[in-house]
Design a protein around this motif. Structure first.
Motif, PDB file in Angstrom:
ATOM      1  N   LEU A  76       0.785  -1.091  -0.028  1.00 48.68           N
ATOM      2  CA  LEU A  76      -0.083   0.079  -0.133  1.00 48.68           C
ATOM      3  C   LEU A  76       0.890   1.287   0.099  1.00 48.68           C
ATOM      4  N   GLU A  87       4.891   2.995   1.136  1.00 45.77           N
ATOM      5  CA  GLU A  87       6.253   2.945   2.208  1.00 45.77           C
ATOM      6  C   GLU A  87       6.917   4.205   2.951  1.00 45.77           C
ATOM      7  N   GLY A 122       9.386   6.400   5.900  1.00 42.95           N
ATOM      8  CA  GLY A 122      10.984   5.588   5.847  1.00 42.95           C
ATOM      9  C   GLY A 122      11.754   5.049   7.184  1.00 42.95           C
ATOM     10  N   SER A 123      10.508   4.636   7.357  1.00 40.47           N
ATOM     11  CA  SER A 123      11.077   3.077   8.224  1.00 40.47           C
ATOM     12  C   SER A 123      10.352   2.162   8.515  1.00 40.47           C
ATOM     13  N   ALA A 124       9.345   2.016   7.522  1.00 41.58           N
ATOM     14  CA  ALA A 124       8.383   0.542   7.457  1.00 41.58           C
ATOM     15  C   ALA A 124       7.421   1.031   6.141  1.00 41.58           C
ATOM     16  N   ALA A 163      -4.297  -3.922   7.696  1.00 42.69           N
ATOM     17  CA  ALA A 163      -2.785  -3.394   6.992  1.00 42.69           C
ATOM     18  C   ALA A 163      -2.307  -4.126   7.655  1.00 42.69           C
ATOM     19  N   ARG A 206      11.625   5.135  15.834  1.00 43.27           N
ATOM     20  CA  ARG A 206      10.474   6.004  15.764  1.00 43.27           C
ATOM     21  C   ARG A 206       9.646   5.015  15.045  1.00 43.27           C
ATOM     22  N   MET A 249      -3.685  -3.429  11.374  1.00 38.34           N
ATOM     23  CA  MET A 249      -4.583  -2.519  11.440  1.00 38.34           C
ATOM     24  C   MET A 249      -5.033  -2.133  11.038  1.00 38.34           C
ATOM     25  N   PRO A 250      -6.370  -1.769  11.284  1.00 37.94           N
ATOM     26  CA  PRO A 250      -8.013  -1.548  10.362  1.00 37.94           C
ATOM     27  C   PRO A 250      -7.882  -1.031   9.002  1.00 37.94           C
ATOM     28  N   LEU A 251      -7.304  -2.132   8.235  1.00 41.07           N
ATOM     29  CA  LEU A 251      -8.028  -1.528   6.931  1.00 41.07           C
ATOM     30  C   LEU A 251      -8.102  -0.065   6.747  1.00 41.07           C
ATOM     31  N   LEU A 252      -7.733   0.691   6.501  1.00 42.17           N
ATOM     32  CA  LEU A 252      -8.522   2.310   5.996  1.00 42.17           C
ATOM     33  C   LEU A 252      -8.136   2.465   4.107  1.00 42.17           C
ATOM     34  N   ASN A 264      -0.996  11.814   6.433  1.00 42.43           N
ATOM     35  CA  ASN A 264      -1.495  10.662   8.136  1.00 42.43           C
ATOM     36  C   ASN A 264      -2.837  11.103   8.663  1.00 42.43           C
ATOM     37  N   LEU A 324      -6.003   8.728   7.063  1.00 38.70           N
ATOM     38  CA  LEU A 324      -6.728   8.133   6.351  1.00 38.70           C
ATOM     39  C   LEU A 324      -7.972   7.879   6.958  1.00 38.70           C
ATOM     40  N   MET A 330      -2.860   8.304  12.229  1.00 40.06           N
ATOM     41  CA  MET A 330      -2.323   8.106  12.380  1.00 40.06           C
ATOM     42  C   MET A 330       0.270   8.252  11.958  1.00 40.06           C
ATOM     43  N   ASP A 331       0.516   7.368  11.670  1.00 36.35           N
ATOM     44  CA  ASP A 331       1.104   7.634  11.537  1.00 36.35           C
ATOM     45  C   ASP A 331       2.153   8.255  13.227  1.00 36.35           C
ATOM     46  N   ARG A 372      16.752  11.156  10.877  1.00 40.66           N
ATOM     47  CA  ARG A 372      17.370  10.462   9.961  1.00 40.66           C
ATOM     48  C   ARG A 372      18.031  10.696   8.593  1.00 40.66           C
TER      49      ARG A 372
HETATM   50  N1  LIG Z   1      -3.796   1.259   8.362  1.00 35.71           N
HETATM   51  C1  LIG Z   1      -4.070   1.442   6.407  1.00 35.71           C
HETATM   52  N2  LIG Z   1      -5.348   1.038   5.782  1.00 35.71           N
HETATM   53  C2  LIG Z   1      -4.791   1.601   4.782  1.00 35.71           C
HETATM   54  N3  LIG Z   1      -3.646   2.152   4.118  1.00 35.71           N
HETATM   55  C3  LIG Z   1      -3.050   2.463   4.797  1.00 35.71           C
HETATM   56  C4  LIG Z   1      -2.596   1.968   6.500  1.00 35.71           C
HETATM   57  N4  LIG Z   1      -1.254   2.536   6.635  1.00 35.71           N
HETATM   58  C5  LIG Z   1      -0.373   3.289   6.218  1.00 35.71           C
HETATM   59  N5  LIG Z   1      -1.377   3.089   4.963  1.00 35.71           N
HETATM   60  C6  LIG Z   1      -0.440   3.683   3.851  1.00 35.71           C
HETATM   61  O1  LIG Z   1       1.066   3.288   3.116  1.00 35.71           O
HETATM   62  C7  LIG Z   1       1.602   4.304   3.332  1.00 35.71           C
HETATM   63  C8  LIG Z   1       2.561   4.425   4.133  1.00 35.71           C
HETATM   64  O2  LIG Z   1       2.720   4.122   5.520  1.00 35.71           O
HETATM   65  P1  LIG Z   1       2.819   4.737   6.328  1.00 35.71           P
HETATM   66  O3  LIG Z   1       2.963   5.063   7.543  1.00 35.71           O
HETATM   67  O4  LIG Z   1       4.806   4.499   6.228  1.00 35.71           O
HETATM   68  O5  LIG Z   1       3.695   5.951   5.897  1.00 35.71           O
HETATM   69  P2  LIG Z   1       4.265   7.800   5.600  1.00 35.71           P
HETATM   70  O6  LIG Z   1       4.040   8.778   5.955  1.00 35.71           O
HETATM   71  O7  LIG Z   1       4.856   7.317   3.914  1.00 35.71           O
HETATM   72  O8  LIG Z   1       5.559   7.254   6.176  1.00 35.71           O
HETATM   73  P3  LIG Z   1       7.286   7.548   7.464  1.00 35.71           P
HETATM   74  O9  LIG Z   1       6.546   6.841   8.314  1.00 35.71           O
HETATM   75  O10 LIG Z   1       8.143   7.801   6.710  1.00 35.71           O
HETATM   76  O11 LIG Z   1       6.253   8.985   7.931  1.00 35.71           O
HETATM   77  C9  LIG Z   1       0.559   5.319   3.763  1.00 35.71           C
HETATM   78  O12 LIG Z   1       0.860   6.518   2.765  1.00 35.71           O
HETATM   79  C10 LIG Z   1      -0.963   4.726   3.635  1.00 35.71           C
HETATM   80  O13 LIG Z   1      -1.383   5.404   1.919  1.00 35.71           O
END
Ligand SMILES: Nc1ncnc2c1ncn2[C@@H]1O[C@H](COP(=O)(O)OP(=O)(O)OP(=O)(O)O)[C@@H](O)[C@H]1O
Length: 646
Positions: free
Chosen positions: A18, A20, A22-24, A39, A54, A87-90, A139, A141, A151-152, A169
């Protein structure tokens, strides 16, 4: 390493990547144990220690929080040494999909509901001594019901004393410049107020389509957050309601103490804005503007119990295309004898305004004033409080349409085929557009576009700010005002009834603010009612109600024009049907009033009067107001003490 199809903890099968960070990485995964999609966020294979920190911080934070506005953590595990959580899929996309705001009550209400929940979620966070520090539209959704989840939490700080912005980082500054509070940009005094600022910037982005400050690089954006004032959101998107614009600007105050004092306080202000908007929509009944679909809030809830509450003589006949309009405690209707009567909801005549000629064009209540046009071509703006005339604008021909507020001006049509844009403060003409034929209908506004249909058979779409033509299409002579059914983001169906009985459903899309006909299927359907149509259609809940002059009333599906129900009214119909709270209100030229259920067309109430009705009735404040052709205005209220019948 590609993890697609991997099975984590004997349970989660990773299906699509879905996104990516910095960390995951985040995957859509199928939880085989519970048979649902979730998710899964899994730490990168080789990570910088700061990124691991983080990620762990995010997990610890999520575990401490439990709020409907915050994404919840379902499960924690490891896979080949890598930590992951589910976590729940958004599935509703980022918060920005709720914008840019359109000039519809639904658009503003969905926005305000989402903003309220986010404000409450922030309060929940702040109350536990946490600051998010990286609120962005991505951040937050939305789930399938458009409920937002924050989130995030990788940048969250615990303890108000922590001032570290430069959680680095690989030497990169974290946080997102477009949404960063001035104090956070400067690295001092970061606290809950910084999240409120960030929320202001996020809401700005959602409402307008662009963040408050843009620049070539991060430094330029951060500089503006610290030193420059943001533009009023209404400059970028005139559909942003005043209340929303004001709240966003207070959130973006440079000084933390000038922002709302807490997320809770902000949530209350947002709810109040929603109530105000709701009230504005339930009363300012102008067909072309907010009520252009013929749907109004606040009508009688159980029309089965309607009884006449009062009748007031207006001193003149009331004929088409007049309509009863109202605002708060006042109701107004114009007469052929050159009077505009303003009656309060208890049935006392509040004031009468004279015009030199018939006042058949429906009046508009707007910002404490009344704007009305007359058959002699004058448009007047009068202060309701003391009847003071603010200005008078003279056009060359009869004013036929209801004056429609748009961006500080009034859009008004005249019989000789002009659409005028008149300045709200001075009454001076900003621009005028000439169609080929006479106009009987009111303008219909959608976003920054205005539509007018003329009697030569053309539908014109113009830029509502400048009057520049956007497109036109030939449909057939139109007397009634088209109805607009918004269909989600940037799409709408415009239902245009032609005089000869063909009803066309045009599929509109908006690109960069401009409306156009959908290229693949511009005409969704055409339905032939086989008779003249004088009344404007009314639309709500995916249905459109069309009343033909011969008394045949039909409800069609907006999507495909399929007939859902039909009803035969007792006489000819000139007044437009009105929809409120799941009911359709009808009035005929032979004096029949009725209330039908919207979805099935079942008659819930019926009353007969010796005189007929041509002017569209008003529903407001739990009552139905009807102006009869003989010049009486009657109010119908639900009999008190009776149980709800529907
Ligand atoms: N629960 C979820 N349901 C659906 N999509 C998700 C969910 N969580 C994250 N995502 C998708 O995955 C992407 C990457 O998530 P992540 O939390 O790693 O975001 P990021 O803000 O890009 O990274 P960083 O950790 O560097 O701030 C998000 O932008 C989102 O589109």
């Amino acid at each position: 390493m590609d993890l697609l199809d991997a099975r984590l903890d004997q349970r989660y099968v990773l299906q699509d990547l879905l996104g990516e960070g910095g960390s995951a990485k985040v995957y859509r995964a199928h939880d085989e144990r519970l048979g649902r999609d979730v998710a899964v966020k899994i730490l990168h294979d080789h990570v910088h220690p700061a990124d691991r920190t983080r990620f762990e911080r995010e997990i610890r934070t999520l575990a401490r929080l439990a709020h409907p506005g915050v994404v919840s953590i379902l499960d924690l595990g490891t896979f080949e040494g890598r930590t992951f959580f589910s976590m729940p899929l958004l599935s509703g996309g980022p918060l920005s999909t709720l914008g840019p705001l359109e000039d519809t009550p639904e658009s503003a209400e969905v926005f305000l509901d989402a903003a309220t929940l986010i404000a409450q979620a922030l309060h929940h966070l702040h109350d536990r001594g946490l600051v998010h520090r990286d609120l962005t539209p991505n951040n937050i959704l939305l789930d399938a019901h458009r409920t937002p989840r924050v989130m995030d939490f990788g940048l969250v700080s615990s303890g108000m004393s922590e001032h570290t912005l430069h959680l680095t980082r690989s030497g990169v500054t974290l946080g997102t410049p477009q949404y960063m509070a001035p104090e956070q940009a400067r690295g001092v005094n970061v606290g809950p107020h910084s999240d409120l600022y960030a929320l202001g910037a996020v809401l700005y982005r959602v409402a307008c389509g662009s963040p408050p400050f843009v620049g070539d690089n991060d430094q330029s954006v951060l500089y503006q957050h610290v030193y420059e004032l943001p533009d009023d959101p209404r400059l970028h998107n005139p559909a942003v309601p005043d209340e929303i614009a004001r709240l966003i600007l207070t959130l973006l105050a440079k000084k933390p103490e000038a922002r709302p004092e807490s997320g809770l306080r902000l949530a209350r202000q947002l709810q109040r804005a929603r109530d105000l908007l709701r009230r504005a929509h339930s009363s300012g009944q102008y067909r072309g503007g907010r009520a252009r679909g013929g749907e109004h809030l606040g009508g009688p809830l159980s029309p089965g119990a309607l009884q006449e509450a009062w009748a007031v003589p207006l001193g003149g006949e009331v004929t088409w295309p007049a309509a009863v309009t109202g605002s708060g405690p006042l109701v107004t209707v114009g007469t052929r004898q050159g009077q505009l009567a303003v009656v309060n909801v208890s049935g006392d005549l509040h004031a009468t305004y004279t015009a030199r000629d018939e006042v058949t064009a429906p009046a508009t209540f707007h910002e404490g004033t009344l704007v009305y046009g007359a058959w002699d071509g004058t448009l007047r703006r009068v202060r309701v409080q003391d009847s003071h005339e603010l200005w008078r604008h003279q056009t060359r021909a009869e004013i036929t349409g209801t004056p429609t507020p748009w961006g500080g001006r009034y859009l008004v049509t005249s019989r000789d085929g002009h659409l005028h844009s008149v300045d709200g403060d001075s009454g001076e003409l900003a621009w005028a557009y000439r169609t080929g034929g006479p106009i009987a209908a009111s303008p219909v506004v959608w976003g920054s576009n205005v539509f007018i249909a003329d009697e030569d058979g053309w539908l014109h779409a113009l830029d509502a700010t400048t009057g520049t033509p956007v497109f036109k299409t030939q449909l057939g002579t139109v007397h009634a005002t088209p109805a607009l059914a918004p269909r989600g983001r940037g799409e709408a169906v415009l239902i245009v009834p032609t005089w000869n009985g063909e009803v066309h459903a045009l599929h509109l899309q908006v690109r960069q603010g401009r409306a156009h006909l959908a290229a693949d299927e511009p005409l969704l359907w055409t339905y032939d009612v086989e008779g003249e149509v004088w009344a404007s259609p009314a639309t709500a809940e995916g249905l459109v109600v069309i009343a033909a002059w011969d008394g045949q009333v039909r409800a069609l599906r907006v999507l495909d024009g399929e007939e859902v129900w039909t009803h035969r009214a007792s006489g000819r119909v000139t007044a437009s049907p009105v929809i409120s709270d799941g009911h359709v209100f009808l009035a005929t030229e032979d004096g029949e009033l009725s209330a039908l259920t919207l979805t099935r067309g079942q008659v819930r109430w019926r009353a007969l009067h010796p005189t007929g009705v041509q002017a569209t009735p008003l529903v407001s404040d739990g009552a139905l107001y009807v102006a009869f052709m003989d010049g009486t205005l009657r109010a119908y209220r639900e009999a008190t003490g009776q149980p709800l019948t529907t």
